[in-house]
Design an enzyme around this catalytic site. Structure first.
Site, PDB file in Angstrom:
ATOM      1  N   HIS A 103      60.007  77.469  12.944  1.00 35.93           N
ATOM      2  CA  HIS A 103      60.140  76.297  12.071  1.00 35.93           C
ATOM      3  C   HIS A 103      60.978  76.764  10.882  1.00 35.93           C
ATOM      4  O   HIS A 103      60.881  77.929  10.477  1.00 35.93           O
ATOM      5  CB  HIS A 103      58.799  75.853  11.488  1.00 35.93           C
ATOM      6  CG  HIS A 103      57.770  75.428  12.483  1.00 35.93           C
ATOM      7  ND1 HIS A 103      56.928  76.321  13.089  1.00 35.93           N
ATOM      8  CD2 HIS A 103      57.433  74.208  12.948  1.00 35.93           C
ATOM      9  CE1 HIS A 103      56.104  75.660  13.894  1.00 35.93           C
ATOM     10  NE2 HIS A 103      56.387  74.373  13.839  1.00 35.93           N
ATOM     11  N   ASP A 106      59.049  78.772   8.495  1.00 42.69           N
ATOM     12  CA  ASP A 106      58.563  80.110   8.896  1.00 42.69           C
ATOM     13  C   ASP A 106      59.549  81.166   8.433  1.00 42.69           C
ATOM     14  O   ASP A 106      59.152  82.199   7.908  1.00 42.69           O
ATOM     15  CB  ASP A 106      58.461  80.258  10.427  1.00 42.69           C
ATOM     16  CG  ASP A 106      57.595  79.213  11.078  1.00 42.69           C
ATOM     17  OD1 ASP A 106      56.638  78.756  10.431  1.00 42.69           O
ATOM     18  OD2 ASP A 106      57.863  78.867  12.250  1.00 42.69           O
TER      19      ASP A 106
HETATM   20  C1  XLS Z   1      51.171  72.563  16.987  1.00 43.10           C
HETATM   21  C2  XLS Z   1      52.401  72.683  17.750  1.00 43.10           C
HETATM   22  C3  XLS Z   1      53.586  73.291  17.000  1.00 43.10           C
HETATM   23  C4  XLS Z   1      54.878  73.025  17.707  1.00 43.10           C
HETATM   24  C5  XLS Z   1      56.083  73.254  16.866  1.00 43.10           C
HETATM   25  O1  XLS Z   1      50.100  72.311  17.526  1.00 43.10           O
HETATM   26  O2  XLS Z   1      52.106  73.387  18.929  1.00 43.10           O
HETATM   27  O3  XLS Z   1      53.377  74.640  16.762  1.00 43.10           O
HETATM   28  O4  XLS Z   1      55.009  73.782  18.880  1.00 43.10           O
HETATM   29  O5  XLS Z   1      56.065  72.504  15.714  1.00 43.10           O
END
Ligand code: XLS
Ligand code: CA
Ligand code: CA
Length: 439
Positions: A103, A106
Protein backbone atom coordinates in the site's frame (compact mmCIF):
# COMPACT_ATOMS: atom_id res chain seq x y z
CA UNK A 1 23.18 -9.19 -0.50
CA UNK A 2 22.95 -7.23 2.77
CA UNK A 3 23.29 -9.08 6.06
CA UNK A 4 21.98 -6.42 8.34
CA UNK A 5 18.52 -7.33 9.54
CA UNK A 6 18.25 -11.11 9.15
CA UNK A 7 21.53 -12.39 10.47
CA UNK A 8 20.23 -15.94 11.16
CA UNK A 9 19.90 -16.39 7.40
CA UNK A 10 23.20 -15.62 5.69
CA UNK A 11 22.35 -16.72 2.13
CA UNK A 12 19.32 -17.56 0.01
CA UNK A 13 17.11 -20.30 1.47
CA UNK A 14 18.20 -23.52 -0.28
CA UNK A 15 16.03 -26.31 -1.67
CA UNK A 16 17.00 -29.52 0.14
CA UNK A 17 14.19 -31.90 -0.73
CA UNK A 18 11.50 -33.63 1.31
CA UNK A 19 13.80 -35.56 3.64
CA UNK A 20 15.66 -32.47 4.85
CA UNK A 21 15.30 -31.67 8.54
CA UNK A 22 16.63 -28.13 8.09
CA UNK A 23 13.81 -25.73 9.06
CA UNK A 24 15.41 -23.02 6.95
CA UNK A 25 15.29 -25.01 3.71
CA UNK A 26 12.58 -25.72 1.16
CA UNK A 27 11.33 -29.29 1.05
CA UNK A 28 9.22 -28.95 -2.10
CA UNK A 29 9.68 -25.49 -3.59
CA UNK A 30 12.50 -25.81 -6.11
CA UNK A 31 12.08 -22.73 -8.23
CA UNK A 32 13.56 -24.00 -11.51
CA UNK A 33 12.00 -27.47 -11.32
CA UNK A 34 9.56 -27.96 -14.19
CA UNK A 35 5.99 -28.97 -13.59
CA UNK A 36 4.23 -29.64 -16.89
CA UNK A 37 6.96 -27.84 -18.87
CA UNK A 38 6.90 -24.68 -16.74
CA UNK A 39 9.20 -23.77 -13.84
CA UNK A 40 7.64 -23.71 -10.37
CA UNK A 41 8.58 -20.04 -9.95
CA UNK A 42 6.65 -19.19 -13.13
CA UNK A 43 3.60 -21.13 -12.02
CA UNK A 44 3.52 -19.70 -8.52
CA UNK A 45 4.82 -16.13 -8.83
CA UNK A 46 5.16 -15.71 -5.06
CA UNK A 47 4.95 -12.27 -3.55
CA UNK A 48 5.59 -10.89 -0.06
CA UNK A 49 3.01 -8.50 1.45
CA UNK A 50 4.88 -5.43 2.69
CA UNK A 51 2.22 -4.47 5.23
CA UNK A 52 2.34 -7.67 7.27
CA UNK A 53 5.92 -8.75 6.82
CA UNK A 54 7.71 -5.41 7.00
CA UNK A 55 5.21 -3.25 8.89
CA UNK A 56 3.58 -5.81 11.19
CA UNK A 57 4.35 -5.38 14.86
CA UNK A 58 2.22 -8.19 16.27
CA UNK A 59 -0.47 -5.77 17.48
CA UNK A 60 -4.05 -6.96 17.96
CA UNK A 61 -7.23 -5.38 19.33
CA UNK A 62 -6.20 -6.23 22.90
CA UNK A 63 -2.65 -4.98 22.76
CA UNK A 64 -0.22 -2.68 20.97
CA UNK A 65 3.01 -3.83 19.38
CA UNK A 66 4.17 -7.28 20.43
CA UNK A 67 7.69 -6.84 19.08
CA UNK A 68 9.92 -4.12 17.68
CA UNK A 69 11.81 -4.69 14.46
CA UNK A 70 15.32 -3.26 14.09
CA UNK A 71 14.26 -1.56 10.87
CA UNK A 72 11.64 0.49 12.75
CA UNK A 73 14.08 2.08 15.17
CA UNK A 74 15.13 5.29 13.37
CA UNK A 75 13.29 8.35 14.70
CA UNK A 76 13.08 10.17 11.36
CA UNK A 77 10.09 8.75 9.43
CA UNK A 78 11.79 8.88 6.02
CA UNK A 79 14.92 7.20 7.37
CA UNK A 80 12.69 4.59 9.01
CA UNK A 81 10.93 3.96 5.70
CA UNK A 82 14.28 3.57 3.92
CA UNK A 83 15.60 1.20 6.59
CA UNK A 84 12.39 -0.79 6.25
CA UNK A 85 12.89 -1.02 2.52
CA UNK A 86 16.50 -2.15 2.97
CA UNK A 87 15.23 -4.88 5.29
CA UNK A 88 12.47 -5.76 2.81
CA UNK A 89 14.83 -6.32 -0.09
CA UNK A 90 17.23 -8.29 2.14
CA UNK A 91 14.28 -10.49 3.08
CA UNK A 92 12.96 -10.92 -0.49
CA UNK A 93 16.41 -11.89 -1.77
CA UNK A 94 17.10 -14.36 1.02
CA UNK A 95 13.68 -15.92 0.70
CA UNK A 96 14.04 -16.13 -3.08
CA UNK A 97 10.77 -14.49 -4.14
CA UNK A 98 10.50 -12.40 -7.26
CA UNK A 99 7.59 -10.14 -6.27
CA UNK A 100 6.26 -7.92 -3.53
CA UNK A 101 3.07 -5.88 -2.98
CA UNK A 102 2.46 -2.69 -1.03
CA UNK A 103 0.00 0.00 0.00
CA UNK A 104 1.24 3.55 -0.51
CA UNK A 105 1.29 4.07 3.26
CA UNK A 106 3.37 0.92 3.86
CA UNK A 107 6.37 2.11 1.91
CA UNK A 108 6.10 5.83 2.72
CA UNK A 109 4.83 7.58 5.85
CA UNK A 110 1.70 9.70 5.78
CA UNK A 111 2.54 13.41 6.12
CA UNK A 112 0.59 16.15 7.92
CA UNK A 113 -0.89 17.27 4.61
CA UNK A 114 -1.91 15.48 1.43
CA UNK A 115 0.91 17.12 -0.50
CA UNK A 116 3.50 16.04 2.12
CA UNK A 117 2.22 12.45 1.84
CA UNK A 118 2.60 12.59 -1.95
CA UNK A 119 6.16 13.88 -1.61
CA UNK A 120 7.07 11.13 0.85
CA UNK A 121 5.72 8.57 -1.58
CA UNK A 122 7.79 9.99 -4.42
CA UNK A 123 10.96 9.74 -2.32
CA UNK A 124 10.33 6.09 -1.47
CA UNK A 125 9.31 5.20 -5.03
CA UNK A 126 12.71 6.43 -6.18
CA UNK A 127 14.35 4.38 -3.45
CA UNK A 128 12.34 1.26 -4.40
CA UNK A 129 13.28 1.76 -8.02
CA UNK A 130 16.96 1.47 -7.15
CA UNK A 131 16.40 -1.68 -5.13
CA UNK A 132 14.29 -3.27 -7.87
CA UNK A 133 16.96 -2.52 -10.43
CA UNK A 134 19.72 -3.92 -8.27
CA UNK A 135 17.91 -7.15 -7.35
CA UNK A 136 15.55 -7.82 -10.26
CA UNK A 137 12.68 -8.12 -7.77
CA UNK A 138 9.43 -6.78 -9.21
CA UNK A 139 6.22 -5.21 -8.00
CA UNK A 140 3.27 -7.59 -8.37
CA UNK A 141 0.81 -4.90 -7.38
CA UNK A 142 0.45 -1.61 -5.64
CA UNK A 143 -2.60 -0.24 -3.86
CA UNK A 144 -3.73 2.70 -1.74
CA UNK A 145 -4.48 2.47 1.96
CA UNK A 146 -7.95 4.03 2.06
CA UNK A 147 -8.90 2.67 5.46
CA UNK A 148 -6.22 3.56 8.04
CA UNK A 149 -6.63 7.33 8.21
CA UNK A 150 -9.41 8.70 10.41
CA UNK A 151 -10.87 10.68 7.49
CA UNK A 152 -11.93 7.37 5.88
CA UNK A 153 -13.96 6.16 8.86
CA UNK A 154 -17.17 6.45 6.79
CA UNK A 155 -15.68 5.18 3.55
CA UNK A 156 -13.33 6.49 0.87
CA UNK A 157 -14.99 6.36 -2.59
CA UNK A 158 -18.33 5.81 -0.86
CA UNK A 159 -17.93 8.54 1.76
CA UNK A 160 -21.03 10.75 2.17
CA UNK A 161 -18.73 13.79 2.13
CA UNK A 162 -17.60 14.73 -1.40
CA UNK A 163 -14.42 16.33 -0.04
CA UNK A 164 -13.35 13.01 1.47
CA UNK A 165 -14.24 11.14 -1.72
CA UNK A 166 -12.15 13.62 -3.70
CA UNK A 167 -9.22 13.14 -1.30
CA UNK A 168 -9.44 9.37 -1.78
CA UNK A 169 -9.53 9.83 -5.55
CA UNK A 170 -6.46 12.05 -5.43
CA UNK A 171 -4.74 9.43 -3.26
CA UNK A 172 -5.40 6.61 -5.73
CA UNK A 173 -4.09 8.78 -8.55
CA UNK A 174 -0.77 8.97 -6.72
CA UNK A 175 -0.80 5.27 -5.82
CA UNK A 176 -1.44 4.37 -9.47
CA UNK A 177 1.41 6.69 -10.49
CA UNK A 178 3.72 4.96 -7.98
CA UNK A 179 2.71 1.52 -9.24
CA UNK A 180 3.19 2.57 -12.86
CA UNK A 181 6.56 4.14 -12.10
CA UNK A 182 7.74 0.90 -10.49
CA UNK A 183 6.53 -1.30 -13.36
CA UNK A 184 3.77 -2.86 -11.22
CA UNK A 185 2.04 -5.68 -13.09
CA UNK A 186 -1.34 -5.05 -11.45
CA UNK A 187 -3.11 -2.53 -9.26
CA UNK A 188 -5.52 -3.66 -6.52
CA UNK A 189 -8.67 -2.07 -5.17
CA UNK A 190 -9.74 -3.51 -1.85
CA UNK A 191 -12.73 -1.53 -0.65
CA UNK A 192 -11.44 -1.22 2.92
CA UNK A 193 -14.25 0.83 4.39
CA UNK A 194 -16.47 0.82 1.30
CA UNK A 195 -19.62 -0.49 2.90
CA UNK A 196 -21.86 0.52 5.77
CA UNK A 197 -22.64 -0.05 9.42
CA UNK A 198 -26.35 0.72 9.44
CA UNK A 199 -29.03 1.60 6.90
CA UNK A 200 -30.52 4.21 9.23
CA UNK A 201 -27.90 6.70 8.01
CA UNK A 202 -27.02 5.25 4.61
CA UNK A 203 -28.17 5.68 1.01
CA UNK A 204 -26.84 2.39 -0.33
CA UNK A 205 -27.76 3.05 -3.97
CA UNK A 206 -26.00 6.41 -3.88
CA UNK A 207 -22.88 4.88 -2.31
CA UNK A 208 -22.72 2.17 -4.94
CA UNK A 209 -23.02 4.78 -7.69
CA UNK A 210 -20.17 6.70 -6.06
CA UNK A 211 -18.06 3.55 -5.96
CA UNK A 212 -18.67 2.95 -9.65
CA UNK A 213 -17.74 6.53 -10.48
CA UNK A 214 -14.61 6.26 -8.33
CA UNK A 215 -13.49 3.15 -10.23
CA UNK A 216 -14.39 4.71 -13.59
CA UNK A 217 -12.19 7.71 -12.87
CA UNK A 218 -9.33 5.30 -12.10
CA UNK A 219 -9.92 3.43 -15.39
CA UNK A 220 -9.93 6.68 -17.36
CA UNK A 221 -6.73 7.82 -15.68
CA UNK A 222 -5.02 4.47 -16.27
CA UNK A 223 -5.82 4.70 -19.98
CA UNK A 224 -4.71 8.30 -20.15
CA UNK A 225 -1.25 7.65 -18.72
CA UNK A 226 -0.85 4.35 -20.60
CA UNK A 227 -0.54 2.11 -17.53
CA UNK A 228 -0.89 -1.44 -18.85
CA UNK A 229 -1.13 -3.26 -15.50
CA UNK A 230 -4.30 -5.23 -14.71
CA UNK A 231 -6.83 -3.59 -12.36
CA UNK A 232 -8.05 -6.03 -9.71
CA UNK A 233 -10.84 -5.87 -7.14
CA UNK A 234 -10.49 -7.88 -3.94
CA UNK A 235 -13.77 -9.08 -2.42
CA UNK A 236 -14.32 -9.30 1.35
CA UNK A 237 -17.66 -9.68 3.14
CA UNK A 238 -17.15 -7.71 6.36
CA UNK A 239 -14.48 -6.18 8.61
CA UNK A 240 -13.95 -3.32 9.03
CA UNK A 241 -17.53 -2.51 7.94
CA UNK A 242 -20.50 -4.67 8.85
CA UNK A 243 -21.55 -4.89 5.20
CA UNK A 244 -18.95 -4.43 2.49
CA UNK A 245 -20.07 -3.72 -1.06
CA UNK A 246 -17.60 -6.17 -2.64
CA UNK A 247 -18.67 -9.01 -0.39
CA UNK A 248 -17.68 -11.99 -2.53
CA UNK A 249 -16.70 -12.87 -6.09
CA UNK A 250 -20.26 -13.22 -7.42
CA UNK A 251 -21.41 -9.94 -5.84
CA UNK A 252 -18.37 -8.10 -7.17
CA UNK A 253 -18.84 -9.47 -10.69
CA UNK A 254 -22.47 -8.40 -10.60
CA UNK A 255 -21.48 -4.90 -9.48
CA UNK A 256 -18.90 -4.63 -12.28
CA UNK A 257 -21.46 -5.75 -14.87
CA UNK A 258 -24.17 -3.43 -13.55
CA UNK A 259 -21.91 -0.40 -13.87
CA UNK A 260 -20.27 -1.36 -17.16
CA UNK A 261 -16.84 -1.85 -15.58
CA UNK A 262 -16.54 -5.57 -16.27
CA UNK A 263 -14.02 -5.24 -19.10
CA UNK A 264 -11.59 -3.20 -17.04
CA UNK A 265 -11.25 -5.39 -13.95
CA UNK A 266 -10.42 -8.88 -12.78
CA UNK A 267 -10.57 -10.23 -9.23
CA UNK A 268 -7.94 -10.77 -6.58
CA UNK A 269 -9.25 -13.67 -4.50
CA UNK A 270 -8.12 -14.01 -0.89
CA UNK A 271 -8.53 -17.36 0.89
CA UNK A 272 -9.46 -15.87 4.27
CA UNK A 273 -12.01 -13.52 2.72
CA UNK A 274 -13.60 -16.47 0.92
CA UNK A 275 -14.13 -18.36 4.17
CA UNK A 276 -15.36 -15.22 5.97
CA UNK A 277 -18.00 -14.97 3.24
CA UNK A 278 -19.09 -18.53 4.00
CA UNK A 279 -17.47 -19.92 0.86
CA UNK A 280 -14.54 -22.22 0.34
CA UNK A 281 -11.36 -20.77 -1.18
CA UNK A 282 -11.76 -23.00 -4.24
CA UNK A 283 -15.37 -21.87 -4.68
CA UNK A 284 -14.36 -18.22 -4.89
CA UNK A 285 -11.50 -19.06 -7.26
CA UNK A 286 -13.86 -21.06 -9.44
CA UNK A 287 -16.56 -18.34 -9.53
CA UNK A 288 -13.95 -15.85 -10.71
CA UNK A 289 -12.32 -18.30 -13.10
CA UNK A 290 -15.47 -19.42 -14.94
CA UNK A 291 -16.23 -15.76 -15.60
CA UNK A 292 -12.71 -15.36 -17.03
CA UNK A 293 -11.93 -13.00 -14.17
CA UNK A 294 -9.49 -14.76 -11.87
CA UNK A 295 -6.56 -12.34 -11.94
CA UNK A 296 -4.53 -12.90 -8.79
CA UNK A 297 -4.60 -14.53 -5.36
CA UNK A 298 -3.97 -13.41 -1.79
CA UNK A 299 -2.62 -16.60 -0.28
CA UNK A 300 -3.43 -17.11 3.40
CA UNK A 301 -5.89 -18.95 5.60
CA UNK A 302 -8.38 -18.19 8.36
CA UNK A 303 -9.14 -20.18 11.47
CA UNK A 304 -12.21 -22.38 11.61
CA UNK A 305 -12.90 -21.40 15.21
CA UNK A 306 -12.31 -17.66 14.91
CA UNK A 307 -14.73 -15.59 12.90
CA UNK A 308 -12.37 -12.89 11.71
CA UNK A 309 -9.60 -12.20 9.23
CA UNK A 310 -6.70 -13.94 10.97
CA UNK A 311 -4.50 -13.81 7.84
CA UNK A 312 -2.45 -16.90 8.70
CA UNK A 313 0.02 -18.56 6.38
CA UNK A 314 -1.47 -21.34 4.24
CA UNK A 315 -0.57 -24.84 5.40
CA UNK A 316 -3.35 -27.15 4.22
CA UNK A 317 -2.11 -29.19 1.27
CA UNK A 318 -5.66 -30.45 0.71
CA UNK A 319 -7.11 -26.96 0.31
CA UNK A 320 -4.17 -25.66 -1.72
CA UNK A 321 -4.31 -28.66 -4.08
CA UNK A 322 -7.95 -27.86 -4.88
CA UNK A 323 -7.03 -24.19 -5.35
CA UNK A 324 -4.13 -25.06 -7.66
CA UNK A 325 -6.46 -27.22 -9.77
CA UNK A 326 -8.59 -24.16 -10.53
CA UNK A 327 -5.48 -22.09 -11.31
CA UNK A 328 -3.92 -24.77 -13.56
CA UNK A 329 -7.20 -25.38 -15.33
CA UNK A 330 -7.23 -21.75 -16.45
CA UNK A 331 -3.54 -21.95 -17.45
CA UNK A 332 -2.20 -19.88 -14.58
CA UNK A 333 -2.74 -16.39 -13.26
CA UNK A 334 -1.32 -14.38 -16.16
CA UNK A 335 0.07 -11.14 -14.74
CA UNK A 336 -1.19 -12.12 -11.26
CA UNK A 337 0.57 -14.15 -8.62
CA UNK A 338 0.34 -15.66 -5.15
CA UNK A 339 0.74 -12.88 -2.63
CA UNK A 340 1.20 -13.98 0.98
CA UNK A 341 -1.26 -11.62 2.60
CA UNK A 342 -0.44 -13.34 5.86
CA UNK A 343 1.15 -12.46 9.17
CA UNK A 344 3.03 -14.33 11.84
CA UNK A 345 1.22 -14.69 15.16
CA UNK A 346 1.82 -12.14 17.93
CA UNK A 347 3.82 -14.79 19.81
CA UNK A 348 6.14 -15.44 16.85
CA UNK A 349 8.28 -12.48 17.74
CA UNK A 350 11.62 -13.04 15.99
CA UNK A 351 12.47 -11.85 12.47
CA UNK A 352 13.45 -15.42 11.60
CA UNK A 353 9.82 -16.44 12.17
CA UNK A 354 9.03 -14.51 8.97
CA UNK A 355 11.20 -17.03 7.12
CA UNK A 356 9.57 -20.08 8.70
CA UNK A 357 6.15 -18.68 7.84
CA UNK A 358 6.92 -18.00 4.17
CA UNK A 359 8.87 -21.23 3.69
CA UNK A 360 5.85 -23.17 4.96
CA UNK A 361 3.48 -21.31 2.66
CA UNK A 362 5.72 -21.73 -0.37
CA UNK A 363 6.26 -25.44 0.25
CA UNK A 364 2.51 -25.94 0.68
CA UNK A 365 1.83 -24.31 -2.69
CA UNK A 366 4.69 -26.17 -4.39
CA UNK A 367 3.35 -29.50 -3.11
CA UNK A 368 -0.22 -28.52 -4.04
CA UNK A 369 0.96 -27.55 -7.52
CA UNK A 370 2.62 -30.92 -8.10
CA UNK A 371 -0.36 -32.91 -6.85
CA UNK A 372 -2.86 -30.80 -8.78
CA UNK A 373 -0.80 -31.16 -11.95
CA UNK A 374 -0.71 -34.94 -11.59
CA UNK A 375 -4.43 -35.18 -10.84
CA UNK A 376 -5.29 -33.10 -13.90
CA UNK A 377 -2.94 -35.14 -16.11
CA UNK A 378 -4.42 -38.42 -14.84
CA UNK A 379 -7.97 -37.01 -15.19
CA UNK A 380 -8.38 -38.22 -11.60
CA UNK A 381 -11.57 -36.20 -11.11
CA UNK A 382 -12.32 -34.83 -14.55
CA UNK A 383 -13.01 -38.19 -16.20
CA UNK A 384 -15.73 -38.80 -13.59
CA UNK A 385 -17.11 -35.27 -13.96
CA UNK A 386 -17.22 -35.60 -17.73
CA UNK A 387 -19.09 -38.87 -17.48
CA UNK A 388 -21.46 -37.38 -14.88
CA UNK A 389 -22.78 -34.87 -17.42
CA UNK A 390 -22.52 -37.13 -20.47
CA UNK A 391 -26.31 -37.38 -20.91
CA UNK A 392 -26.18 -33.83 -22.25
CA UNK A 393 -23.96 -34.87 -25.16
CA UNK A 394 -26.74 -36.40 -27.21
CA UNK A 395 -30.47 -37.15 -27.15
CA UNK A 396 -32.80 -35.07 -25.03
CA UNK A 397 -29.92 -33.42 -23.09
CA UNK A 398 -28.35 -32.06 -26.27
CA UNK A 399 -31.75 -31.01 -27.63
CA UNK A 400 -32.54 -29.05 -24.44
CA UNK A 401 -29.22 -27.26 -24.35
CA UNK A 402 -29.18 -26.37 -28.04
CA UNK A 403 -32.64 -24.85 -27.76
CA UNK A 404 -34.12 -27.35 -30.18
CA UNK A 405 -36.89 -28.30 -27.73
CA UNK A 406 -39.05 -26.39 -25.24
CA UNK A 407 -41.26 -27.41 -22.32
CA UNK A 408 -43.96 -29.06 -24.47
CA UNK A 409 -41.55 -31.26 -26.47
CA UNK A 410 -39.74 -32.14 -23.26
CA UNK A 411 -43.01 -33.19 -21.64
CA UNK A 412 -43.78 -35.49 -24.55
CA UNK A 413 -40.31 -37.03 -24.25
CA UNK A 414 -40.70 -37.59 -20.48
CA UNK A 415 -44.10 -39.24 -20.92
CA UNK A 416 -42.47 -41.76 -23.24
CA UNK A 417 -39.19 -42.22 -21.40
CA UNK A 418 -40.62 -42.83 -17.92
CA UNK A 419 -38.80 -42.20 -14.61
CA UNK A 420 -35.07 -41.34 -14.60
CA UNK A 421 -32.64 -43.87 -13.11
CA UNK A 422 -30.66 -42.60 -10.07
CA UNK A 423 -26.93 -42.23 -10.57
CA UNK A 424 -24.50 -41.86 -7.65
CA UNK A 425 -22.40 -38.70 -7.30
CA UNK A 426 -19.65 -40.87 -5.72
CA UNK A 427 -18.42 -38.15 -3.38
CA UNK A 428 -16.70 -40.49 -0.91
CA UNK A 429 -15.00 -42.45 -3.68
CA UNK A 430 -13.64 -39.19 -5.13
CA UNK A 431 -12.49 -37.99 -1.70
CA UNK A 432 -10.53 -41.23 -1.38
CA UNK A 433 -8.99 -40.62 -4.79
CA UNK A 434 -7.82 -37.17 -3.73
CA UNK A 435 -6.31 -38.64 -0.55
CA UNK A 436 -4.51 -41.29 -2.56
CA UNK A 437 -2.69 -38.46 -4.38
CA UNK A 438 -1.92 -36.63 -1.14
CA UNK A 439 -0.42 -39.62 0.68
C1 XLS B 1 -7.55 -6.68 4.11
C2 XLS B 1 -7.09 -6.88 2.75
C3 XLS B 1 -5.97 -5.95 2.29
C4 XLS B 1 -5.84 -5.96 0.80
C5 XLS B 1 -5.04 -4.82 0.26
O1 XLS B 1 -8.27 -7.50 4.68
O2 XLS B 1 -6.74 -8.23 2.61
O3 XLS B 1 -4.78 -6.25 2.93
O4 XLS B 1 -5.27 -7.15 0.32
O5 XLS B 1 -5.56 -3.60 0.63
CA1 CA C 1 -5.82 -9.26 0.89
CA1 CA D 1 -7.25 -10.09 4.75
Amino acid sequence: MNNKYFSEVRAAIPFEGKDSKNPLAFKYYNKDQKVGGKAMAEHLRFSVAYWHTMMGKGADIFGGPGFERDWHKASDPIQRAKDTMDAAFEFFQKLGVEYYCFHDRDIAPEGDTFSKSCKNLEVLVEYAKKWQKETGIKLLWGTANLFGSAIYAQGAGTNPNAHVMATAAAQIKNAIDATYELGGENYVFWGGREGYETLINTDMKKEQEQMARFLKMAVDYKKKIGFKGQFLIEPKPAEPMKHQYDSDAATTLNFLRAYDLINDFKLNIEANHATLAGNTFEHELAVASIAGKLGSVDANRGDLLLGWDTDQFPNSIYEITLAMMVILNQNGLGSGGLNFDAKVRRSSSDPVDLFYAHIGGMDTFARGLMIAHKMIKDKALSSFIEERYSSFKSGIGADIMSGKVGLEEVEKWVLKAGNPVLKSGRQEMLENIINSYLY
